[in-house]
Enzyme design. Structure first.
Site, PDB file in Angstrom:
ATOM      1  N   GLY A  14       0.778  -1.240   0.000  1.00 12.36           N
ATOM      2  CA  GLY A  14       0.000   0.000   0.000  1.00 12.36           C
ATOM      3  C   GLY A  14       0.801   1.276   0.000  1.00 12.36           C
ATOM      4  O   GLY A  14       0.313   2.307   0.472  1.00 12.36           O
ATOM      5  N   SER A  15       2.008   1.258  -0.582  1.00 16.29           N
ATOM      6  CA  SER A  15       2.768   2.513  -0.570  1.00 16.29           C
ATOM      7  C   SER A  15       2.147   3.554  -1.505  1.00 16.29           C
ATOM      8  O   SER A  15       2.253   4.753  -1.256  1.00 16.29           O
ATOM      9  CB  SER A  15       4.238   2.267  -0.919  1.00 16.29           C
ATOM     10  OG  SER A  15       4.381   1.845  -2.248  1.00 16.29           O
ATOM     11  N   ARG A  65     -15.758 -16.544  -9.389  1.00 10.46           N
ATOM     12  CA  ARG A  65     -15.126 -15.229  -9.518  1.00 10.46           C
ATOM     13  C   ARG A  65     -16.182 -14.151  -9.723  1.00 10.46           C
ATOM     14  O   ARG A  65     -16.073 -13.048  -9.204  1.00 10.46           O
ATOM     15  CB  ARG A  65     -14.169 -15.284 -10.709  1.00 10.46           C
ATOM     16  CG  ARG A  65     -13.748 -13.941 -11.211  1.00 10.46           C
ATOM     17  CD  ARG A  65     -12.699 -14.096 -12.267  1.00 10.46           C
ATOM     18  NE  ARG A  65     -12.687 -12.943 -13.140  1.00 10.46           N
ATOM     19  CZ  ARG A  65     -11.857 -12.792 -14.142  1.00 10.46           C
ATOM     20  NH1 ARG A  65     -10.977 -13.738 -14.406  1.00 10.46           N
ATOM     21  NH2 ARG A  65     -11.884 -11.724 -14.882  1.00 10.46           N
ATOM     22  N   MET A  90      -3.765  -7.300  -7.171  1.00 11.84           N
ATOM     23  CA  MET A  90      -3.049  -8.355  -7.884  1.00 11.84           C
ATOM     24  C   MET A  90      -3.953  -9.424  -8.513  1.00 11.84           C
ATOM     25  O   MET A  90      -3.544 -10.566  -8.680  1.00 11.84           O
ATOM     26  CB  MET A  90      -2.022  -9.012  -6.959  1.00 11.84           C
ATOM     27  CG  MET A  90      -0.961  -8.043  -6.456  1.00 11.84           C
ATOM     28  SD  MET A  90      -0.135  -7.125  -7.776  1.00 11.84           S
ATOM     29  CE  MET A  90       0.962  -8.403  -8.380  1.00 11.84           C
ATOM     30  N   ILE A  92      -6.667 -10.185 -11.862  1.00  4.95           N
ATOM     31  CA  ILE A  92      -7.197  -9.676 -13.124  1.00  4.95           C
ATOM     32  C   ILE A  92      -8.691  -9.406 -12.917  1.00  4.95           C
ATOM     33  O   ILE A  92      -9.401 -10.229 -12.345  1.00  4.95           O
ATOM     34  CB  ILE A  92      -6.946 -10.695 -14.254  1.00  4.95           C
ATOM     35  CG1 ILE A  92      -5.428 -10.798 -14.482  1.00  4.95           C
ATOM     36  CG2 ILE A  92      -7.685 -10.308 -15.516  1.00  4.95           C
ATOM     37  CD1 ILE A  92      -5.011 -11.831 -15.496  1.00  4.95           C
ATOM     38  N   LEU A  93      -9.131  -8.233 -13.330  1.00  6.13           N
ATOM     39  CA  LEU A  93     -10.526  -7.846 -13.111  1.00  6.13           C
ATOM     40  C   LEU A  93     -11.406  -8.410 -14.227  1.00  6.13           C
ATOM     41  O   LEU A  93     -11.055  -8.331 -15.410  1.00  6.13           O
ATOM     42  CB  LEU A  93     -10.646  -6.320 -13.095  1.00  6.13           C
ATOM     43  CG  LEU A  93      -9.883  -5.609 -11.968  1.00  6.13           C
ATOM     44  CD1 LEU A  93      -9.867  -4.106 -12.208  1.00  6.13           C
ATOM     45  CD2 LEU A  93     -10.516  -5.913 -10.625  1.00  6.13           C
ATOM     46  N   ASN A 107      -5.494   2.497 -13.194  1.00  5.74           N
ATOM     47  CA  ASN A 107      -4.508   1.541 -12.667  1.00  5.74           C
ATOM     48  C   ASN A 107      -3.128   2.149 -12.795  1.00  5.74           C
ATOM     49  O   ASN A 107      -2.832   2.825 -13.775  1.00  5.74           O
ATOM     50  CB  ASN A 107      -4.565   0.237 -13.480  1.00  5.74           C
ATOM     51  CG  ASN A 107      -3.582  -0.806 -12.974  1.00  5.74           C
ATOM     52  OD1 ASN A 107      -3.513  -1.080 -11.780  1.00  5.74           O
ATOM     53  ND2 ASN A 107      -2.804  -1.391 -13.873  1.00  5.74           N
ATOM     54  N   HIS A 109       0.786   1.116 -13.195  1.00  5.40           N
ATOM     55  CA  HIS A 109       1.547  -0.057 -13.640  1.00  5.40           C
ATOM     56  C   HIS A 109       3.027   0.314 -13.740  1.00  5.40           C
ATOM     57  O   HIS A 109       3.366   1.366 -14.282  1.00  5.40           O
ATOM     58  CB  HIS A 109       1.029  -0.517 -15.010  1.00  5.40           C
ATOM     59  CG  HIS A 109       1.742  -1.719 -15.518  1.00  5.40           C
ATOM     60  ND1 HIS A 109       1.488  -2.988 -15.027  1.00  5.40           N
ATOM     61  CD2 HIS A 109       2.718  -1.861 -16.444  1.00  5.40           C
ATOM     62  CE1 HIS A 109       2.284  -3.851 -15.636  1.00  5.40           C
ATOM     63  NE2 HIS A 109       3.036  -3.195 -16.500  1.00  5.40           N
ATOM     64  N   SER A 136       3.272   3.967 -15.519  1.00  7.13           N
ATOM     65  CA  SER A 136       2.154   4.510 -16.295  1.00  7.13           C
ATOM     66  C   SER A 136       0.886   4.470 -15.464  1.00  7.13           C
ATOM     67  O   SER A 136       0.676   3.537 -14.694  1.00  7.13           O
ATOM     68  CB  SER A 136       1.898   3.637 -17.546  1.00  7.13           C
ATOM     69  OG  SER A 136       3.062   3.440 -18.309  1.00  7.13           O
ATOM     70  N   GLU A 143      -9.016  -5.878 -21.026  1.00  7.12           N
ATOM     71  CA  GLU A 143      -7.710  -6.465 -21.349  1.00  7.12           C
ATOM     72  C   GLU A 143      -6.644  -5.946 -20.375  1.00  7.12           C
ATOM     73  O   GLU A 143      -6.591  -4.741 -20.100  1.00  7.12           O
ATOM     74  CB  GLU A 143      -7.333  -6.101 -22.785  1.00  7.12           C
ATOM     75  CG  GLU A 143      -6.236  -6.968 -23.355  1.00  7.12           C
ATOM     76  CD  GLU A 143      -5.821  -6.474 -24.747  1.00  7.12           C
ATOM     77  OE1 GLU A 143      -4.680  -6.726 -25.128  1.00  7.12           O
ATOM     78  OE2 GLU A 143      -6.633  -5.824 -25.415  1.00  7.12           O
ATOM     79  N   LEU A 144      -5.808  -6.857 -19.888  1.00  8.93           N
ATOM     80  CA  LEU A 144      -4.841  -6.525 -18.830  1.00  8.93           C
ATOM     81  C   LEU A 144      -3.838  -5.445 -19.258  1.00  8.93           C
ATOM     82  O   LEU A 144      -3.166  -5.598 -20.285  1.00  8.93           O
ATOM     83  CB  LEU A 144      -4.083  -7.799 -18.417  1.00  8.93           C
ATOM     84  CG  LEU A 144      -3.073  -7.636 -17.288  1.00  8.93           C
ATOM     85  CD1 LEU A 144      -3.785  -7.345 -15.973  1.00  8.93           C
ATOM     86  CD2 LEU A 144      -2.206  -8.884 -17.163  1.00  8.93           C
ATOM     87  N   ASP A 145      -3.726  -4.400 -18.464  1.00  8.20           N
ATOM     88  CA  ASP A 145      -2.735  -3.331 -18.665  1.00  8.20           C
ATOM     89  C   ASP A 145      -2.790  -2.727 -20.073  1.00  8.20           C
ATOM     90  O   ASP A 145      -1.765  -2.330 -20.628  1.00  8.20           O
ATOM     91  CB  ASP A 145      -1.313  -3.854 -18.384  1.00  8.20           C
ATOM     92  CG  ASP A 145      -1.148  -4.372 -16.969  1.00  8.20           C
ATOM     93  OD1 ASP A 145      -1.834  -3.857 -16.071  1.00  8.20           O
ATOM     94  OD2 ASP A 145      -0.336  -5.292 -16.761  1.00  8.20           O
TER      95      ASP A 145
END
Ligand code: GRF
Length: 218
Positions: A14-15, A65, A90, A92-93, A107, A109, A136, A143-145
């Site tokens: 959580g930084s 899920r 951590m 995948i949504l 997000n 990244h 970023s 789609e992831l990232d």
């Protein structure tokens, strides 16, 4: 004007949440954190907000899920956030959750997207011989990232960098980049239109970059 409401999804230390809270406390980000949501009930990130603002549940305790994400989405919605920030979440949504908050979910990244999606980005940047690396902030899409990138902060890779040294330097930049993007978001200047990030209604064809004064520049 009422203060913007920010929800944070996170799984770990959580930084980045700490950086957001620090910016709020310093008066640099006119917003409030209205909830922290985690898939890890023992995640350190949860300790940074009062118990009333914590929500966590183990996905394994749900039938599917979809059921987990329905509960997560309901909890987020109940907090009435204007913006939802994934900061080290951590998992995948799923599509349904992403669609539910489309256009207001961000997000952070640790790479210069579209380079190095997914995990172990620092090792990947070194293995690829990249001269530059960084972080970023992008809109979340299924789609992831892969969502449109709003802003990036970059640094030069040094010849003696290791994945650990790069991670530490990139993390320090994340802590500057995320509050800067949230500042833009809560001021009402940031939006996503047809898959493109827009600032002041104008589509951005290249990400904003963070200058040495933590300002976002075209
Ligand atoms: C950060 O490097 C972030 O970019 C990535 O996960 C890490 C989370 O760190 N998605 P922290 O929990 O905010 O310290």
């Amino acid at each position: 004007m009422s203060q913007a409401r920010i929800a944070v999804l996170a799984s770990g230390r959580g930084s980045n949440l700490r950086a957001l809270i620090g910016a709020i406390e310093a008066g640099r980000l006119p917003a409030q954190v209205v909830g922290v949501f985690s898939d890890k009930p023992d995640a350190a990130v949860l300790q940074q907000v009062p118990p009333a603002l914590r929500w966590s549940a183990k996905p394994a305790n749900f039938d599917s899920r979809e059921a987990y994400e329905q509960a997560l989405g309901d909890a987020i919605e109940a907090a009435r956030p204007d913006w939802i920030v994934c900061a080290g979440y951590m998992r995948i949504l799923g599509d349904a959750l992403v669609q539910r908050f489309a256009g207001r979910m961000l997000n952070i990244h640790p790479s210069l997207l579209p380079r190095h999606r997914g995990l172990r980005t620092h090792a990947a940047a070194l293995a690829a011989g990249d001269a530059e690396h960084g972080c970023s902030v992008h809109f979340v899409i299924p789609e992831l990232d892969a969502g449109t990138v709003i802003a990036q902060a970059r640094l030069a890779v040094a010849p003696d960098d290791t994945p650990e040294s790069l991670a530490a330097r990139v993390l320090a930049m994340e802590h500057r980049l995320l509050p800067a993007v949230l500042q833009l978001a809560v001021s009402g200047r940031l939006a996503e239109r047809d898959g493109t990030a827009c600032v002041d209604g104008q589509p951005m064809f290249t990400p904003l970059t963070l200058d040495s004064h933590d300002r976002l520049m075209p």
